[in-house]
Design a protein around this motif. Structure first.
Motif, short mmCIF file in Angstrom:
data_model
loop_
_atom_site.label_atom_id
_atom_site.label_comp_id
_atom_site.label_asym_id
_atom_site.label_seq_id
_atom_site.Cartn_x
_atom_site.Cartn_y
_atom_site.Cartn_z
N ALA A 1 0.81 -1.21 0.00
CA ALA A 1 0.00 0.00 0.00
C ALA A 1 0.84 1.26 0.00
CB ALA A 1 -0.93 -0.01 1.21
N ASP A 2 2.09 1.17 0.48
CA ASP A 2 2.93 2.37 0.58
C ASP A 2 3.84 2.56 -0.62
OD1 ASP A 2 4.63 0.25 1.00
OD2 ASP A 2 5.50 1.01 2.87
N SER A 3 3.58 1.82 -1.71
CA SER A 3 4.40 1.94 -2.92
C SER A 3 3.50 2.01 -4.14
CB SER A 3 5.34 0.74 -3.06
OG SER A 3 6.23 0.66 -1.96
N PRO A 4 3.96 2.65 -5.20
CA PRO A 4 3.17 2.64 -6.44
C PRO A 4 3.05 1.21 -6.95
CG PRO A 4 4.94 4.28 -6.54
CD PRO A 4 5.19 3.43 -5.33
N PRO A 5 1.88 0.81 -7.39
CA PRO A 5 1.69 -0.57 -7.85
C PRO A 5 2.17 -0.78 -9.27
CG PRO A 5 -0.35 0.63 -8.03
CD PRO A 5 0.63 1.59 -7.41
#
Length: 402
Positions: free
Chosen positions: A267-271
């Motif tokens: 959730a804390d990174s671009p997918p």
């Protein structure tokens, strides 16, 4: 400012974009508009959320997360994403039974378009909804709950009935999972498709129709070193083989909370490729999985020039009228394409023709060219709740046969 979707392949045509800050403001806006649609996190790849009228974004509405521990339910505002919601549930000792690959997407938008995770016993995300609140065409607030006659038509509704303001979701006790990546699954192993997909709480196959890896999410440890002829990945992996795995959730069989294992991406990174892609997904009766996949492997050379990766998942049946999983256990064949419409569309049409004998249904938020027949009872519900077509757009008019 030009407003586009997450991938940048869709430009919205709204005459005005609104950010209401209260329910009263939203109700007045809807009542006074002749044409209005709602936009969630913008992760759809087609024009399902587009409008030439008023576009409503609920990102300034009050945050709402109300956990009812006794009933094992949570009421959430439509603006909430799974990434925001999941840690709060876990802290309270609860979980959602299922999540999609991306936690970044909004709950309301995911539900409305029939988004899902994976698991032979897990239905789509919309099946967790037990109650839904929406602002209808005259600006009034309508609440529908499980058991109401219109409820099965209101959950997966592609925005055709009104603007959803909140949903109530079923919860389960918090749990942990282990995530394994297995490499080298051969096409011959498709004969064991049902057993492979039932080998974990959530299972995904990632393939370019030549090489295949398995994302296996289990509650217990995997102890078979030769599991279906595969080998364990010697380090973390990204679903796209060329991408670094930094954005992915924990692997290598290390236990972790449900919300950090069910999604593929943190959730804390671009997918994924941070939007550098187009997506399609066709959903077939699971009984056709092996034959359909063999047909796709046979044309793999024609698919690969437009393909980044394909993900194969299973979804349990539900009873929601517009759900792609209505009445049938399902296999989802997802395509992450290159971000080049001219390259992708001929290949997508080839895939649709190849899978046509297997009664495919599209994911409502992704690219497709063939609309399935709309259930008559959904048409009746849409015309009853929205007699002037206030929530309609080009997408819904094709869907409803107007």
């Amino acid at each position: 400012m030009t407003l586009t979707n997450w991938a940048g392949n869709t430009t919205f045509h709204a005459k005005e974009v609104h950010h209401p800050t209260s329910l009263d403001e939203l109700q007045r806006l809807v009542a006074g508009s002749s044409s209005v649609r709602a936009l969630g996190s913008g992760h759809s790849f087609n024009h399902v959320a587009d409008t030439t009228g008023d576009l409503v974004v609920l990102d300034r509405m009050p945050e709402l997360v109300e956990i009812d521990s006794a009933a094992a339910k949570v009421r959430v505002g439509a603006r909430i994403t799974y990434a925001q919601l999941a840690p709060l549930l876990h802290k309270a000792g609860f979980a959602l039974a299922n999540m999609a690959s991306l936690p970044h997407i909004s709950v309301a938008g995911s539900v409305a378009t029939g988004t899902h995770g994976s698991g032979v016993t897990q239905p789509g995300l919309a099946s967790a909804v037990s109650s839904i609140d929406l602002v209808t065409a005259d600006g009034s607030l309508l609440t529908l709950s499980r058991g109401d006659a219109d409820f099965p038509g209101a959950v997966v509704s592609v925005g055709a009935l009104g603007i959803v303001t909140s949903l109530t979701l079923d919860l389960v006790p918090a749990f942990e999972l282990r995530q394994y990546v297995r490499e080298g699954l051969t096409p011959d192993a498709l004969a064991d498709f049902d057993a492979i997909m039932a080998s974990g709480y959530s299972v995904s196959l990632f393939t370019d129709f030549r090489d295949t890896r398995v994302w296996l999410k289990r509650e217990d440890e995997l102890t078979d070193p030769d599991w279906y002829g595969t080998t364990p990945a010697d380090g973390p992996r990204h679903p796209l083989p060329a991408m670094p795995p930094d954005t992915c959730t924990g692997q290598l069989g290390v236990p972790g909370p449900w919300y950090d294992r069910l999604p593929h991406f943190r959730a804390d990174s671009p997918p994924s490729g941070a939007g550098d892609e187009l997506q399609s997904e066709l959903l077939l009766p699971r009984e056709h999985a092996v034959k359909a996949l063999r047909e796709l492997f046979a044309i793999g050379d024609r698919i690969r020039p437009a393909l980044q990766i394909s993900e194969i998942r299973t979804i349990a049946a539900d009873e929601l009228w517009l759900s792609p999983f209505n009445g049938r256990d399902t296999v989802g064949i997802h395509f992450t394409w290159v971000r080049d419409v001219d390259t992708v569309m001929p290949v997508l049409e080839l895939v649709e023709r190849t899978l046509a004998p297997f009664d495919p249904r599209p994911h409502w938020g992704k690219l497709f060219t063939r609309f399935p027949e709309c259930p008559p009872r959904f048409k009746e519900l849409a015309r009853r709740l929205d007699p002037t077509g206030k929530f309609g757009n080009a997408f819904t008019r094709v869907l409803l046969g107007e």
